[in-house]
Design a protein around this motif. Structure first.
Motif, mmCIF file in Angstrom:
data_model
loop_
_atom_site.group_PDB
_atom_site.id
_atom_site.type_symbol
_atom_site.label_atom_id
_atom_site.label_comp_id
_atom_site.label_asym_id
_atom_site.label_seq_id
_atom_site.Cartn_x
_atom_site.Cartn_y
_atom_site.Cartn_z
ATOM 1 N N ALA A 84 1.654 -1.513 -10.454
ATOM 2 C CA ALA A 84 1.516 -0.333 -9.596
ATOM 3 C C ALA A 84 0.475 -0.574 -8.506
ATOM 4 O O ALA A 84 0.680 -0.195 -7.348
ATOM 5 C CB ALA A 84 1.126 0.882 -10.439
ATOM 6 N N VAL A 85 -0.620 -1.211 -8.853
ATOM 7 C CA VAL A 85 -1.641 -1.542 -7.849
ATOM 8 C C VAL A 85 -1.092 -2.565 -6.852
ATOM 9 O O VAL A 85 -1.256 -2.424 -5.641
ATOM 10 C CB VAL A 85 -2.925 -2.062 -8.532
ATOM 11 N N ALA A 86 -0.407 -3.589 -7.366
ATOM 12 C CA ALA A 86 0.146 -4.629 -6.486
ATOM 13 C C ALA A 86 1.210 -4.065 -5.549
ATOM 14 O O ALA A 86 1.269 -4.441 -4.373
ATOM 15 C CB ALA A 86 0.730 -5.766 -7.320
ATOM 16 N N SER A 87 2.026 -3.145 -6.045
ATOM 17 C CA SER A 87 3.059 -2.578 -5.172
ATOM 18 C C SER A 87 2.446 -1.714 -4.079
ATOM 19 O O SER A 87 2.971 -1.645 -2.973
ATOM 20 C CB SER A 87 4.060 -1.756 -5.991
ATOM 21 N N SER A 88 1.326 -1.067 -4.362
ATOM 22 C CA SER A 88 0.644 -0.277 -3.329
ATOM 23 C C SER A 88 0.047 -1.164 -2.251
ATOM 24 O O SER A 88 -0.006 -0.783 -1.087
ATOM 25 C CB SER A 88 -0.453 0.584 -3.953
ATOM 26 N N ILE A 89 -0.396 -2.349 -2.634
ATOM 27 C CA ILE A 89 -0.975 -3.268 -1.656
ATOM 28 C C ILE A 89 0.078 -3.775 -0.681
ATOM 29 O O ILE A 89 -0.175 -3.911 0.512
ATOM 30 C CB ILE A 89 -1.667 -4.447 -2.380
ATOM 31 N N PHE A 90 1.301 -4.024 -1.186
ATOM 32 C CA PHE A 90 2.340 -4.611 -0.349
ATOM 33 C C PHE A 90 3.260 -3.586 0.301
ATOM 34 O O PHE A 90 4.167 -3.954 1.031
ATOM 35 C CB PHE A 90 3.168 -5.604 -1.159
ATOM 36 N N ALA A 91 3.042 -2.299 0.064
ATOM 37 C CA ALA A 91 3.901 -1.271 0.641
ATOM 38 C C ALA A 91 3.406 -0.888 2.035
ATOM 39 O O ALA A 91 2.335 -1.300 2.475
ATOM 40 C CB ALA A 91 3.922 -0.042 -0.264
ATOM 41 N N GLN A 92 4.193 -0.076 2.702
ATOM 42 C CA GLN A 92 3.833 0.378 4.044
ATOM 43 C C GLN A 92 2.740 1.443 3.945
ATOM 44 O O GLN A 92 2.857 2.394 3.187
ATOM 45 C CB GLN A 92 5.063 0.961 4.733
ATOM 46 N N PHE A 93 1.686 1.281 4.714
ATOM 47 C CA PHE A 93 0.566 2.211 4.678
ATOM 48 C C PHE A 93 0.900 3.485 5.446
ATOM 49 O O PHE A 93 1.599 3.438 6.456
ATOM 50 C CB PHE A 93 -0.693 1.578 5.274
ATOM 51 N N PRO A 94 0.375 4.628 4.981
ATOM 52 C CA PRO A 94 0.617 5.874 5.717
ATOM 53 C C PRO A 94 -0.158 5.890 7.026
ATOM 54 O O PRO A 94 -1.174 5.215 7.169
ATOM 55 C CB PRO A 94 0.096 6.950 4.758
ATOM 56 N N GLN A 95 0.334 6.662 7.970
ATOM 57 C CA GLN A 95 -0.309 6.778 9.276
ATOM 58 C C GLN A 95 -0.601 8.237 9.545
ATOM 59 O O GLN A 95 0.233 9.070 9.219
ATOM 60 C CB GLN A 95 0.590 6.215 10.369
ATOM 61 N N PRO A 96 -1.689 8.634 10.120
ATOM 62 C CA PRO A 96 -2.891 7.865 10.396
ATOM 63 C C PRO A 96 -3.623 7.515 9.112
ATOM 64 O O PRO A 96 -3.685 8.321 8.194
ATOM 65 C CB PRO A 96 -3.725 8.799 11.265
ATOM 66 N N ALA A 97 -4.150 6.324 9.053
ATOM 67 C CA ALA A 97 -4.711 5.782 7.816
ATOM 68 C C ALA A 97 -6.229 5.941 7.788
ATOM 69 O O ALA A 97 -6.956 5.042 8.147
ATOM 70 C CB ALA A 97 -4.321 4.328 7.665
ATOM 71 N N SER A 98 -6.688 7.089 7.343
ATOM 72 C CA SER A 98 -8.128 7.269 7.140
ATOM 73 C C SER A 98 -8.481 6.750 5.750
ATOM 74 O O SER A 98 -7.600 6.466 4.931
ATOM 75 C CB SER A 98 -8.507 8.741 7.271
ATOM 76 N N ALA A 99 -9.750 6.639 5.469
ATOM 77 C CA ALA A 99 -10.177 6.110 4.167
ATOM 78 C C ALA A 99 -9.721 7.019 3.025
ATOM 79 O O ALA A 99 -9.251 6.545 1.991
ATOM 80 C CB ALA A 99 -11.690 5.943 4.146
ATOM 81 N N ALA A 100 -9.831 8.333 3.211
ATOM 82 C CA ALA A 100 -9.427 9.271 2.156
ATOM 83 C C ALA A 100 -7.927 9.205 1.895
ATOM 84 O O ALA A 100 -7.483 9.210 0.734
ATOM 85 C CB ALA A 100 -9.836 10.686 2.537
ATOM 86 N N VAL A 101 -7.146 9.120 2.947
ATOM 87 C CA VAL A 101 -5.688 9.040 2.796
ATOM 88 C C VAL A 101 -5.295 7.760 2.066
ATOM 89 O O VAL A 101 -4.451 7.778 1.168
ATOM 90 C CB VAL A 101 -4.994 9.121 4.175
ATOM 91 N N LEU A 102 -5.923 6.647 2.413
ATOM 92 C CA LEU A 102 -5.603 5.381 1.752
ATOM 93 C C LEU A 102 -6.002 5.384 0.283
ATOM 94 O O LEU A 102 -5.275 4.858 -0.561
ATOM 95 C CB LEU A 102 -6.269 4.218 2.488
ATOM 96 N N VAL A 103 -7.138 5.980 -0.042
ATOM 97 C CA VAL A 103 -7.565 6.051 -1.443
ATOM 98 C C VAL A 103 -6.602 6.901 -2.251
ATOM 99 O O VAL A 103 -6.169 6.517 -3.345
ATOM 100 C CB VAL A 103 -9.013 6.584 -1.548
ATOM 101 N N ILE A 104 -6.226 8.061 -1.719
ATOM 102 C CA ILE A 104 -5.272 8.925 -2.418
ATOM 103 C C ILE A 104 -3.937 8.228 -2.573
ATOM 104 O O ILE A 104 -3.317 8.255 -3.648
ATOM 105 C CB ILE A 104 -5.112 10.262 -1.664
ATOM 106 N N TRP A 105 -3.474 7.575 -1.528
ATOM 107 C CA TRP A 105 -2.173 6.914 -1.556
ATOM 108 C C TRP A 105 -2.163 5.727 -2.524
ATOM 109 O O TRP A 105 -1.221 5.552 -3.290
ATOM 110 C CB TRP A 105 -1.814 6.462 -0.143
ATOM 111 N N MET A 106 -3.239 4.936 -2.513
ATOM 112 C CA MET A 106 -3.298 3.760 -3.386
ATOM 113 C C MET A 106 -3.513 4.148 -4.849
ATOM 114 O O MET A 106 -3.086 3.442 -5.752
ATOM 115 C CB MET A 106 -4.422 2.811 -2.951
#
Length: 117
Positions: free
Chosen positions: A74-96
Motif C-alpha cells: 500500500a505504501v509502495a503503490s502510493s509512491i508510484f501513483a499519480q499525485f493529487p494537484q495542487p500538492a500541498s504537504a497536508a494533501v500529500l500526507v492525507i493521500w499517502m
C-alpha cells in the motif's frame, strides 16, 4: 477493489449526469480542492480496509506476514501513483496515509472481532 469502486462511481455519476442533464460530479477528481477528490480518497481508504480485513481473515491466526506485506504494498503503490494537484504537504500526507491506514483499520477490525467471545 479500488479500481472497481472508482469505475462504478464514475459510471453512476455519468449516468446520473446524462439523465438529469447536468455536469458530472467527478469530473475533477484529481483536484484536491474538490468534493470528488474526497470521494475518491474515501474509496481508496475503504478498499484498503476491505483488503486488510480479507487478508487477515484468510491468513494463519498468529501470522503477521500477510498483512505486513499488504501494508508495504500500500505504501509502495502510493509512491508510484499519480499525485493529487495542487500538492500541498497536508494533501500529500492525507493521500499517502489513506491506504496504509485502511489496511491497519481492516487488520484491527478482524483481530478485535476474533478476540471477542
Amino acid at each position: 477493489m479500488s479500481t472497481v469502486l472508482t469505475g462504478l462511481a464514475l459510471f453512476l455519476d455519468n449516468a446520473v449526469s446524462v439523465a438529469f442533464e447536468r455536469q458530472p460530479f467527478l469530473i475533477d477528481m484529481e483536484d484536491a480542492g474538490t468534493k470528488a477528490w474526497f470521494l475518491m480518497l474515501s474509496i481508496k481508504f475503504l478498499s484498503a480496509c476491505v483488503a486488510g480485513c480479507v487478508t487477515v481473515r484468510f491468513s494463519p491466526l498468529r501470522s503477521n506476514r500477510a498483512w505486513m506485506t499488504l501494508l508495504i504494498l500500500a505504501v509502495a503503490s502510493s509512491i508510484f501513483a499519480q499525485f493529487p494537484q495542487p500538492a500541498s504537504a497536508a494533501v500529500l500526507v492525507i493521500w499517502m496515509a489513506s491506504a496504509p491506514l485502511g489496511v491497519l483499520c481492516g487488520w484491527l477490525l478482524v483481530r478485535r472481532s476474533a478476540l471477542l467471545p
